[in-house]
Design a protein around this motif. Sequence first.
Motif, PDB file in Angstrom:
ATOM      1  N   GLU A   1      25.559  49.549  27.390  1.00  0.00           N
ATOM      2  CA  GLU A   1      26.931  49.188  27.767  1.00  0.00           C
ATOM      3  C   GLU A   1      27.072  49.063  29.293  1.00  0.00           C
ATOM      4  O   GLU A   1      27.775  48.178  29.784  1.00  0.00           O
ATOM      5  CB  GLU A   1      27.909  50.226  27.212  1.00  0.00           C
ATOM      6  N   LYS A   2      26.365  49.931  30.016  1.00  0.00           N
ATOM      7  CA  LYS A   2      26.391  49.828  31.490  1.00  0.00           C
ATOM      8  C   LYS A   2      25.733  48.527  31.948  1.00  0.00           C
ATOM      9  O   LYS A   2      26.187  47.885  32.886  1.00  0.00           O
ATOM     10  CB  LYS A   2      25.666  51.030  32.113  1.00  0.00           C
ATOM     11  N   LEU A   3      24.652  48.152  31.258  1.00  0.00           N
ATOM     12  CA  LEU A   3      23.955  46.913  31.596  1.00  0.00           C
ATOM     13  C   LEU A   3      24.860  45.704  31.335  1.00  0.00           C
ATOM     14  O   LEU A   3      24.904  44.755  32.142  1.00  0.00           O
ATOM     15  CB  LEU A   3      22.665  46.800  30.773  1.00  0.00           C
ATOM     16  N   ILE A   4      25.582  45.747  30.223  1.00  0.00           N
ATOM     17  CA  ILE A   4      26.521  44.660  29.902  1.00  0.00           C
ATOM     18  C   ILE A   4      27.591  44.565  30.990  1.00  0.00           C
ATOM     19  O   ILE A   4      27.923  43.476  31.466  1.00  0.00           O
ATOM     20  CB  ILE A   4      27.139  44.881  28.500  1.00  0.00           C
ATOM     21  N   ASP A   5      28.115  45.708  31.412  1.00  0.00           N
ATOM     22  CA  ASP A   5      29.107  45.743  32.501  1.00  0.00           C
ATOM     23  C   ASP A   5      28.550  45.106  33.772  1.00  0.00           C
ATOM     24  O   ASP A   5      29.221  44.299  34.423  1.00  0.00           O
ATOM     25  CB  ASP A   5      29.469  47.198  32.821  1.00  0.00           C
ATOM     26  N   LEU A   6      27.316  45.487  34.109  1.00  0.00           N
ATOM     27  CA  LEU A   6      26.698  44.974  35.337  1.00  0.00           C
ATOM     28  C   LEU A   6      26.471  43.463  35.269  1.00  0.00           C
ATOM     29  O   LEU A   6      26.746  42.748  36.233  1.00  0.00           O
ATOM     30  CB  LEU A   6      25.355  45.671  35.588  1.00  0.00           C
ATOM     31  N   ARG A   7      25.997  42.998  34.118  1.00  0.00           N
ATOM     32  CA  ARG A   7      25.756  41.555  33.979  1.00  0.00           C
ATOM     33  C   ARG A   7      27.067  40.780  34.096  1.00  0.00           C
ATOM     34  O   ARG A   7      27.128  39.740  34.757  1.00  0.00           O
ATOM     35  CB  ARG A   7      25.112  41.263  32.617  1.00  0.00           C
ATOM     36  N   ALA A   8      28.106  41.292  33.440  1.00  0.00           N
ATOM     37  CA  ALA A   8      29.410  40.620  33.478  1.00  0.00           C
ATOM     38  C   ALA A   8      29.965  40.626  34.905  1.00  0.00           C
ATOM     39  O   ALA A   8      30.507  39.623  35.374  1.00  0.00           O
ATOM     40  CB  ALA A   8      30.380  41.302  32.521  1.00  0.00           C
ATOM     41  N   SER A   9      29.791  41.748  35.605  1.00  0.00           N
ATOM     42  CA  SER A   9      30.306  41.847  36.980  1.00  0.00           C
ATOM     43  C   SER A   9      29.552  40.902  37.905  1.00  0.00           C
ATOM     44  O   SER A   9      30.132  40.346  38.840  1.00  0.00           O
ATOM     45  CB  SER A   9      30.186  43.279  37.500  1.00  0.00           C
ATOM     46  N   ARG A  10      28.260  40.718  37.659  1.00  0.00           N
ATOM     47  CA  ARG A  10      27.466  39.823  38.501  1.00  0.00           C
ATOM     48  C   ARG A  10      27.963  38.379  38.360  1.00  0.00           C
ATOM     49  O   ARG A  10      28.156  37.679  39.360  1.00  0.00           O
ATOM     50  CB  ARG A  10      25.984  39.907  38.119  1.00  0.00           C
ATOM     51  N   VAL A  11      28.193  37.956  37.119  1.00  0.00           N
ATOM     52  CA  VAL A  11      28.703  36.592  36.905  1.00  0.00           C
ATOM     53  C   VAL A  11      30.085  36.468  37.547  1.00  0.00           C
ATOM     54  O   VAL A  11      30.384  35.479  38.243  1.00  0.00           O
ATOM     55  CB  VAL A  11      28.770  36.271  35.387  1.00  0.00           C
ATOM     56  N   ALA A  12      30.924  37.498  37.338  1.00  0.00           N
ATOM     57  CA  ALA A  12      32.290  37.470  37.872  1.00  0.00           C
ATOM     58  C   ALA A  12      32.277  37.411  39.408  1.00  0.00           C
ATOM     59  O   ALA A  12      33.127  36.765  40.017  1.00  0.00           O
ATOM     60  CB  ALA A  12      33.064  38.687  37.388  1.00  0.00           C
ATOM     61  N   PHE A  13      31.298  38.069  40.028  1.00  0.00           N
ATOM     62  CA  PHE A  13      31.205  38.049  41.489  1.00  0.00           C
ATOM     63  C   PHE A  13      31.066  36.620  42.012  1.00  0.00           C
ATOM     64  O   PHE A  13      31.734  36.223  42.957  1.00  0.00           O
ATOM     65  CB  PHE A  13      30.002  38.894  41.959  1.00  0.00           C
TER      66      PHE A  13
ATOM     67  N   LEU B   1      38.615  37.815  36.497  1.00  0.00           N
ATOM     68  CA  LEU B   1      38.783  38.871  35.488  1.00  0.00           C
ATOM     69  C   LEU B   1      38.544  38.332  34.079  1.00  0.00           C
ATOM     70  O   LEU B   1      37.911  38.997  33.247  1.00  0.00           O
ATOM     71  CB  LEU B   1      40.190  39.475  35.595  1.00  0.00           C
ATOM     72  N   LEU B   2      39.017  37.106  33.839  1.00  0.00           N
ATOM     73  CA  LEU B   2      38.794  36.502  32.512  1.00  0.00           C
ATOM     74  C   LEU B   2      37.301  36.309  32.261  1.00  0.00           C
ATOM     75  O   LEU B   2      36.806  36.587  31.161  1.00  0.00           O
ATOM     76  CB  LEU B   2      39.524  35.160  32.402  1.00  0.00           C
ATOM     77  N   VAL B   3      36.599  35.849  33.284  1.00  0.00           N
ATOM     78  CA  VAL B   3      35.147  35.640  33.145  1.00  0.00           C
ATOM     79  C   VAL B   3      34.448  36.977  32.902  1.00  0.00           C
ATOM     80  O   VAL B   3      33.584  37.097  32.038  1.00  0.00           O
ATOM     81  CB  VAL B   3      34.571  34.917  34.387  1.00  0.00           C
ATOM     82  N   ARG B   4      34.856  37.996  33.663  1.00  0.00           N
ATOM     83  CA  ARG B   4      34.212  39.316  33.528  1.00  0.00           C
ATOM     84  C   ARG B   4      34.341  39.844  32.092  1.00  0.00           C
ATOM     85  O   ARG B   4      33.342  40.217  31.469  1.00  0.00           O
ATOM     86  CB  ARG B   4      34.838  40.298  34.515  1.00  0.00           C
ATOM     87  N   PHE B   5      35.569  39.838  31.574  1.00  0.00           N
ATOM     88  CA  PHE B   5      35.750  40.365  30.220  1.00  0.00           C
ATOM     89  C   PHE B   5      35.196  39.398  29.170  1.00  0.00           C
ATOM     90  O   PHE B   5      34.703  39.829  28.132  1.00  0.00           O
ATOM     91  CB  PHE B   5      37.227  40.697  29.968  1.00  0.00           C
ATOM     92  N   GLY B   6      35.269  38.096  29.461  1.00  0.00           N
ATOM     93  CA  GLY B   6      34.715  37.102  28.536  1.00  0.00           C
ATOM     94  C   GLY B   6      33.204  37.269  28.377  1.00  0.00           C
ATOM     95  O   GLY B   6      32.675  37.248  27.265  1.00  0.00           O
ATOM     96  N   VAL B   7      32.516  37.456  29.504  1.00  0.00           N
ATOM     97  CA  VAL B   7      31.052  37.644  29.450  1.00  0.00           C
ATOM     98  C   VAL B   7      30.725  38.945  28.711  1.00  0.00           C
ATOM     99  O   VAL B   7      29.789  38.990  27.900  1.00  0.00           O
ATOM    100  CB  VAL B   7      30.441  37.632  30.871  1.00  0.00           C
ATOM    101  N   GLN B   8      31.515  39.981  28.960  1.00  0.00           N
ATOM    102  CA  GLN B   8      31.286  41.245  28.225  1.00  0.00           C
ATOM    103  C   GLN B   8      31.384  41.013  26.714  1.00  0.00           C
ATOM    104  O   GLN B   8      30.533  41.471  25.952  1.00  0.00           O
ATOM    105  CB  GLN B   8      32.346  42.282  28.621  1.00  0.00           C
ATOM    106  N   ILE B   9      32.421  40.279  26.302  1.00  0.00           N
ATOM    107  CA  ILE B   9      32.613  40.012  24.862  1.00  0.00           C
ATOM    108  C   ILE B   9      31.418  39.244  24.302  1.00  0.00           C
ATOM    109  O   ILE B   9      30.881  39.591  23.248  1.00  0.00           O
ATOM    110  CB  ILE B   9      33.941  39.249  24.638  1.00  0.00           C
ATOM    111  N   VAL B  10      30.989  38.215  25.034  1.00  0.00           N
ATOM    112  CA  VAL B  10      29.838  37.405  24.570  1.00  0.00           C
ATOM    113  C   VAL B  10      28.595  38.292  24.432  1.00  0.00           C
ATOM    114  O   VAL B  10      27.885  38.225  23.414  1.00  0.00           O
ATOM    115  CB  VAL B  10      29.565  36.239  25.551  1.00  0.00           C
ATOM    116  N   LEU B  11      28.351  39.155  25.429  1.00  0.00           N
ATOM    117  CA  LEU B  11      27.155  39.998  25.372  1.00  0.00           C
ATOM    118  C   LEU B  11      27.244  41.045  24.252  1.00  0.00           C
ATOM    119  O   LEU B  11      26.258  41.329  23.583  1.00  0.00           O
ATOM    120  CB  LEU B  11      26.925  40.685  26.731  1.00  0.00           C
ATOM    121  N   TYR B  12      28.425  41.586  24.034  1.00  0.00           N
ATOM    122  CA  TYR B  12      28.588  42.538  22.912  1.00  0.00           C
ATOM    123  C   TYR B  12      28.369  41.815  21.572  1.00  0.00           C
ATOM    124  O   TYR B  12      27.722  42.351  20.673  1.00  0.00           O
ATOM    125  CB  TYR B  12      29.976  43.179  22.928  1.00  0.00           C
ATOM    126  N   ARG B  13      28.915  40.598  21.456  1.00  0.00           N
ATOM    127  CA  ARG B  13      28.764  39.821  20.209  1.00  0.00           C
ATOM    128  C   ARG B  13      27.296  39.468  19.972  1.00  0.00           C
ATOM    129  O   ARG B  13      26.810  39.495  18.852  1.00  0.00           O
ATOM    130  CB  ARG B  13      29.573  38.517  20.283  1.00  0.00           C
TER     131      ARG B  13
END
Lengths: 68, 141
Positions: free
Chosen positions: B77-89, B126-138
């Motif tokens: 879950e931490k890795l998913i957060d980091l990946r999403a934050s990197r794209v969002a950055f 923010l939309l991208v960050r949470f969107g990427v998280q959702i995609v990675l969880y799915r």
Amino acid sequence: MAKAIQNNIRRLRFDRKEMTQQELADRIGVTRQTVNAIELGKYSPSLEIAFRISEVFGVPLDQVFQYR
Amino acid sequence: MSFREKSAWISFICILIFGTLYGWHAVDVEWLHARNGNSVAYVFGTMAALVALEIALHVAIAVQSPRDARTPKDEREKLIDLRASRVAFYVLFIGTLASLGLGMHLPGANRFLMAQLLMSAIITTLLVRFGVQIVLYRRDA
């Protein structure tokens, strides 16, 4: 063909009286979804988690994970 | 669906609602001149209402699965957060540069437009960050 990390977690759980994913997750300190992702080969765990899994099943690491 | 994925969905939807309402209001005020109300009160009121909604929904899912809610994030879950934050950055970086460039060089641009463009960049990030998280969880499900 590219090599990949494979695992026997499903069979090892079955051998331990159908240990549930949740039970294994609780014992190694991750969520049930993470155990499921590891079991399906969608997520490769850290060495620490891999060792914890082998410790729970009481088998060497190479009986849980293989690289082939 | 895991607690964290539900949480990401809630945040995504709340931000999407806020972004839509905010964008609608900005267009009304700037281009259609349809409203004379207090924009600051409207924006902060909407934001406060959506924060309250987000908290209420998080409490609801935590009550539904209290054990998952109490469990700290694991390594995946931490890795998913980091990946999403990197794209969002990258989205924030490009969005900010584009906002500054457009705000300074578009004909008729003013501080209001630049502020709207920057706000759009933040909402998109923010939309991208949470969107990427959702995609990675799915993807892992």
